[in-house]
Design a protein around this motif. Sequence first.
Motif, PDB file in Angstrom:
ATOM      1  N   TRP A 105     -45.163  35.007  63.093  1.00  0.00           N
ATOM      2  CA  TRP A 105     -46.592  35.113  63.415  1.00  0.00           C
ATOM      3  C   TRP A 105     -47.449  34.770  62.195  1.00  0.00           C
ATOM      4  O   TRP A 105     -48.424  34.021  62.310  1.00  0.00           O
ATOM      5  N   SER A 108     -47.346  31.115  61.504  1.00  0.00           N
ATOM      6  CA  SER A 108     -48.083  30.388  62.542  1.00  0.00           C
ATOM      7  C   SER A 108     -49.580  30.395  62.257  1.00  0.00           C
ATOM      8  O   SER A 108     -50.280  29.428  62.575  1.00  0.00           O
ATOM      9  N   GLU A 109     -50.073  31.479  61.675  1.00  0.00           N
ATOM     10  CA  GLU A 109     -51.487  31.518  61.315  1.00  0.00           C
ATOM     11  C   GLU A 109     -51.833  30.410  60.320  1.00  0.00           C
ATOM     12  O   GLU A 109     -52.932  29.846  60.353  1.00  0.00           O
ATOM     13  N   PHE A 128     -40.626  32.980  67.097  1.00  0.00           N
ATOM     14  CA  PHE A 128     -41.371  34.183  67.482  1.00  0.00           C
ATOM     15  C   PHE A 128     -40.849  34.745  68.801  1.00  0.00           C
ATOM     16  O   PHE A 128     -40.621  35.954  68.930  1.00  0.00           O
ATOM     17  N   ALA A 163     -44.018  37.196  74.598  1.00  0.00           N
ATOM     18  CA  ALA A 163     -44.253  36.628  73.265  1.00  0.00           C
ATOM     19  C   ALA A 163     -44.785  35.202  73.377  1.00  0.00           C
ATOM     20  O   ALA A 163     -45.689  34.808  72.625  1.00  0.00           O
ATOM     21  N   HIS A 167     -48.352  34.040  71.993  1.00  0.00           N
ATOM     22  CA  HIS A 167     -48.420  32.922  71.044  1.00  0.00           C
ATOM     23  C   HIS A 167     -49.337  31.823  71.576  1.00  0.00           C
ATOM     24  O   HIS A 167     -50.111  31.219  70.816  1.00  0.00           O
ATOM     25  N   ARG A 170     -53.031  32.732  71.171  1.00  0.00           N
ATOM     26  CA  ARG A 170     -53.546  32.678  69.801  1.00  0.00           C
ATOM     27  C   ARG A 170     -53.518  31.271  69.215  1.00  0.00           C
ATOM     28  O   ARG A 170     -54.486  30.840  68.573  1.00  0.00           O
ATOM     29  N   ASP A 176     -45.475  26.283  74.016  1.00  0.00           N
ATOM     30  CA  ASP A 176     -45.564  27.681  74.443  1.00  0.00           C
ATOM     31  C   ASP A 176     -45.387  27.823  75.949  1.00  0.00           C
ATOM     32  O   ASP A 176     -44.761  28.777  76.422  1.00  0.00           O
TER      33      ASP A 176
END
Length: 360
Positions: A105, A108-109, A128, A163, A167, A170, A176
């Motif tokens: 996570w 990924s940001e 993730f 999850a 994901h 966000r 995804d």
Amino acid sequence: MIAEQDLQAAVAEGIIDQAQAVRIAHLARMRLAAQGSAPPRLGDSVTAEAGRAVDPDDERFRLIGGFNDVFVAIGVGLLAGALLGLSRVVGFGDAFAAVALVAAWGLSEIFARRMRLALPSILLAAMFCAAAALLVVQLTADRGLPAIFYGGWVLAAAAFAAAALLHHWRFRVPIDMALLACGGIGLFLALVSALAPALAQDYLDSILALCGLSVFALALRLDMRDPHRLTRRSDAAFWLHLLAAGLIVHPVFQGLVGAAGSFTTGTSLVVLGIFVVLGIIALVIDRRALLVSALSYAGIAVAYLISQSVSGDLSLPLALLGLAILVLSLSAGWRTLRRVLLPALPLGRWRDRLPPVEPA
């Protein structure tokens, strides 16, 4: 028309990547053309690339925007290996999934949300979701769960899907949706196995094929909402088509040839006939995933038919040669085949929702 220097400045600042700059330039050209203005000449590099890159027949998807994607992807792989190794040596095996979840996570940001690197974003999304499922497996191990949870696999599949959904909310990584579909299919299979184990065992191929058709319908819906393939819907649809192709093709062909994979002349001809039907569908929707998944079975069928008339030493190379000619011919003549096929089919109102046929 958006100036090239503005787009390149946005790329340099990490606001968008090069592929998005190409699409924005092409979208601006399309809007000018729709308003009756003469489209700008393709003189600059971004606009010229846009004119080439957004042709739907190319079936483009973002995987590597530059070597930095590969460099970061290697780092992500090394991190996953390091965490796994430390969990075994240091003895925090139970915390491995939680650490991997937080690491995926956090990275990924940086690489998915801020830098928008395609390949690292894909790897981090998969990491993730897998970490979330593994964490649930670790937490529910030896807990004496009710039979409906199928030894915790129901909860693990649900965690994987949740999850993927989180994901996507966000980071909006195209893969995804395919990961969400994987989690949903795993959840469905785990529930069927828990409630009706005999049904799951006897009709597994049929269940997988039905799941594949459902994923295929979702991918087709996304494609029809973006026939020119200018948005991220097209990238998400690509991964869904890839997943659906495997779920549809392999159960169908396995049902024909059996678990032992025994081919006869009759089954070989049927396999090749199905391959032709899949080829027509692939041409209509302008997606090659179905053909790629079916190539192995088509190759085995061709090799069997050739082996009936030539020596065994020649059957394999001749089959590979035939498949190579087929793949290369389809690649070179894809636009021509679509140009001939689509007008001959009674598609009706669906025609405008399919990728356009480029003029000769």
